[in-house]
Design a protein around this motif. Structure first.
Motif, PDB file in Angstrom:
ATOM      1  N   LEU A 136     -18.265  62.821  34.811  1.00 29.83           N
ATOM      2  CA  LEU A 136     -16.902  63.336  34.881  1.00 29.83           C
ATOM      3  C   LEU A 136     -16.923  64.825  34.563  1.00 29.83           C
ATOM      4  N   ASP A 137     -16.332  65.611  35.449  1.00 30.99           N
ATOM      5  CA  ASP A 137     -16.400  67.064  35.345  1.00 30.99           C
ATOM      6  C   ASP A 137     -15.044  67.666  35.689  1.00 30.99           C
ATOM      7  N   ALA A 138     -14.772  68.836  35.181  1.00 32.85           N
ATOM      8  CA  ALA A 138     -13.639  69.679  35.603  1.00 32.85           C
ATOM      9  C   ALA A 138     -12.319  68.917  35.616  1.00 32.85           C
ATOM     10  N   GLY A 139     -11.771  68.631  36.806  1.00 34.94           N
ATOM     11  CA  GLY A 139     -10.472  67.998  36.911  1.00 34.94           C
ATOM     12  C   GLY A 139     -10.379  66.621  36.304  1.00 34.94           C
ATOM     13  N   ALA A 140     -11.512  65.975  36.067  1.00 35.23           N
ATOM     14  CA  ALA A 140     -11.516  64.639  35.456  1.00 35.23           C
ATOM     15  C   ALA A 140     -11.523  64.698  33.933  1.00 35.23           C
ATOM     16  N   LEU A 141     -11.555  65.895  33.361  1.00 32.25           N
ATOM     17  CA  LEU A 141     -11.676  66.038  31.907  1.00 32.25           C
ATOM     18  C   LEU A 141     -10.332  66.415  31.289  1.00 32.25           C
ATOM     19  N   GLY A 142      -9.434  65.461  31.218  1.00 25.73           N
ATOM     20  CA  GLY A 142      -8.126  65.704  30.646  1.00 25.73           C
ATOM     21  C   GLY A 142      -7.983  65.132  29.251  1.00 25.73           C
ATOM     22  N   PRO A 143      -6.821  65.311  28.618  1.00 26.65           N
ATOM     23  CA  PRO A 143      -6.587  64.829  27.251  1.00 26.65           C
ATOM     24  C   PRO A 143      -6.750  63.330  27.091  1.00 26.65           C
ATOM     25  N   GLY A 144      -6.551  62.553  28.162  1.00 23.11           N
ATOM     26  CA  GLY A 144      -6.693  61.109  28.055  1.00 23.11           C
ATOM     27  C   GLY A 144      -8.102  60.657  27.735  1.00 23.11           C
ATOM     28  N   ILE A 145      -9.074  61.530  27.939  1.00 21.30           N
ATOM     29  CA  ILE A 145     -10.472  61.168  27.707  1.00 21.30           C
ATOM     30  C   ILE A 145     -10.716  60.761  26.258  1.00 21.30           C
ATOM     31  N   ARG A 146     -10.121  61.474  25.325  1.00 25.56           N
ATOM     32  CA  ARG A 146     -10.473  61.249  23.922  1.00 25.56           C
ATOM     33  C   ARG A 146     -10.103  59.851  23.430  1.00 25.56           C
ATOM     34  N   SER A 147      -9.187  59.173  24.144  1.00 30.42           N
ATOM     35  CA  SER A 147      -8.821  57.810  23.753  1.00 30.42           C
ATOM     36  C   SER A 147      -9.517  56.770  24.613  1.00 30.42           C
ATOM     37  N   PRO A 153     -22.376  53.538  31.601  1.00 24.89           N
ATOM     38  CA  PRO A 153     -22.994  54.824  31.240  1.00 24.89           C
ATOM     39  C   PRO A 153     -22.221  55.984  31.847  1.00 24.89           C
ATOM     40  N   THR A 154     -21.818  56.921  31.008  1.00 26.01           N
ATOM     41  CA  THR A 154     -20.947  58.008  31.450  1.00 26.01           C
ATOM     42  C   THR A 154     -21.403  59.328  30.845  1.00 26.01           C
ATOM     43  N   VAL A 155     -21.302  60.397  31.629  1.00 28.60           N
ATOM     44  CA  VAL A 155     -21.606  61.752  31.175  1.00 28.60           C
ATOM     45  C   VAL A 155     -20.351  62.599  31.354  1.00 28.60           C
ATOM     46  N   LEU A 156     -19.948  63.314  30.318  1.00 27.07           N
ATOM     47  CA  LEU A 156     -18.848  64.269  30.395  1.00 27.07           C
ATOM     48  C   LEU A 156     -19.434  65.672  30.317  1.00 27.07           C
ATOM     49  N   THR A 157     -18.965  66.586  31.173  1.00 24.61           N
ATOM     50  CA  THR A 157     -19.587  67.914  31.256  1.00 24.61           C
ATOM     51  C   THR A 157     -18.566  69.041  31.036  1.00 24.61           C
ATOM     52  N   PRO A 158     -17.943  69.119  29.870  1.00 24.67           N
ATOM     53  CA  PRO A 158     -16.941  70.175  29.639  1.00 24.67           C
ATOM     54  C   PRO A 158     -17.572  71.506  29.230  1.00 24.67           C
ATOM     55  N   HIS A 159     -16.913  72.607  29.583  1.00 30.19           N
ATOM     56  CA  HIS A 159     -17.203  73.859  28.901  1.00 30.19           C
ATOM     57  C   HIS A 159     -16.325  73.896  27.647  1.00 30.19           C
ATOM     58  N   VAL A 227     -22.259  72.680  40.445  1.00 33.44           N
ATOM     59  CA  VAL A 227     -23.655  72.458  40.794  1.00 33.44           C
ATOM     60  C   VAL A 227     -24.349  71.625  39.722  1.00 33.44           C
ATOM     61  N   LEU A 228     -24.126  71.960  38.455  1.00 32.28           N
ATOM     62  CA  LEU A 228     -24.736  71.193  37.369  1.00 32.28           C
ATOM     63  C   LEU A 228     -24.279  69.742  37.400  1.00 32.28           C
ATOM     64  N   ALA A 229     -22.991  69.499  37.603  1.00 38.86           N
ATOM     65  CA  ALA A 229     -22.484  68.127  37.650  1.00 38.86           C
ATOM     66  C   ALA A 229     -23.130  67.348  38.791  1.00 38.86           C
ATOM     67  N   GLY A 230     -23.262  67.972  39.957  1.00 35.14           N
ATOM     68  CA  GLY A 230     -23.910  67.299  41.077  1.00 35.14           C
ATOM     69  C   GLY A 230     -25.373  67.029  40.819  1.00 35.14           C
TER      70      GLY A 230
END
Length: 287
Positions: A136-147, A153-159, A227-230
């Motif tokens: 999950l990257d960019a547009g998929a990384l919203g506030p709902g993630i924390r709950s 298996p999942t990877v989150l890639t936030p700056h 690119v990193l997410a891909g």
């Protein structure tokens, strides 16, 4: 206190990816589905999808905004491209998307997508398979993630800014203790967290962590995160391991930046050029 292990070539050689030399077909290298792009940021899908193939994944499908789908299909003839309507108009994910998802080893959602809440509803409806690695990257990384509590298996890639938004805290708070915030998010969600910066931190749910200090200034450019997410998704399709794909992805992305900085200069190379370095670097590091 979390102990961070440095990501170095010697470490990667001790933790090898599946050997491509024994692969008999593209099916052996895994299938990736990239859900990315929007009417205003269509190129993100191309950047992330190209990286997934350059990572060695065997088959690629892309689901993107209908306005960009034909152009993307021409730019990337290697992929099957699905045309999607705007996410807010969906009552449920289109049947074509659900059918495609049933056959993939790795799923990437978010590069270039707009509307965090809509992307989060999408990911919750699609991430179901315990064997499929989701990135999950960019547009998929919203506030709902924390709950969220991811069962697969999942990877989150936030700056750092995206991390602040997910946790509903300030960027300054993330800057003050990035490892602690990433470790807590990994623990509560069950996801591998790749917190991106010139120094990148990778935290896993059991409390272990990794650190990569090999970033170059030129990697701080629009599209580099796509690119990193891909890359991570492509590696996940090959190895089936979220943590290994994240560690290898961060390392190879950093090495590609070093190569381009030496060839082009410390600044000015483009995100679209990064993926071209992956095949050779993956071969060299694996030796």
């Amino acid at each position: 206190m979390t102990t961070l292990r440095p990501i170095e070539p010697a470490l990667l050689r001790q933790w090898p990816l599946p050997d491509l030399n024994v692969s008999e077909s593209k099916e052996d290298r895994g299938r990736v589905l990239v859900i990315a792009g929007s009417a205003t940021v269509p190129g993100a899908a191309l950047l992330s999808a190209t990286a997934a193939l350059r990572a060695g994944a065997g088959k690629l499908q892309i689901a993107t905004h209908a306005l960009a789908s034909v152009s993307l299909g021409l730019l990337m003839p290697e992929a099957r491209v699905l045309a999607l309507p705007d996410v807010p108009s969906w009552g449920a994910p289109p049947i074509e998307l659900r059918d495609a998802l049933a056959q993939v080893d790795a799923l990437l959602i978010g590069p270039g997508m707009e509307g965090h809440s809509d992307a989060h509803r999408l990911e919750c409806s699609l991430i179901r398979s315990p064997k499929q690695v989701s990135v999950l990257d960019a547009g998929a990384l919203g506030p709902g993630i924390r709950s969220s509590a991811f069962a697969s298996p999942t990877v989150l890639t936030p700056h750092f800014g995206e991390m602040a938004g997910m946790l509903d805290i300030t960027r300054e708070q993330v800057d003050a203790d990035p490892v602690q915030h990433a470790a807590e998010l990994a623990r509560t969600t069950g996801a591998v967290i790749v917190l991106k910066s010139s120094v990148t931190y990778i935290l896993v749910p059991d409390g272990r962590g990794w650190i990569h200090k090999g970033g170059v200034p030129g990697l701080g450019i629009s599209g580099s995160g796509d690119v990193l997410a891909g890359l991570i998704a492509g590696l996940a399709a090959r190895c089936g391991d979220a943590e290994q794909a994240a560690v290898w992805g961060v390392a190879i992305h950093g090495l590609a930046g070093e190569v381009l900085a030496q060839r082009t200069g410390p600044l000015g190379f483009l995100a679209r050029e990064i993926s071209g370095e992956f095949p050779y670097l993956l071969q060299q590091v694996s030796r």
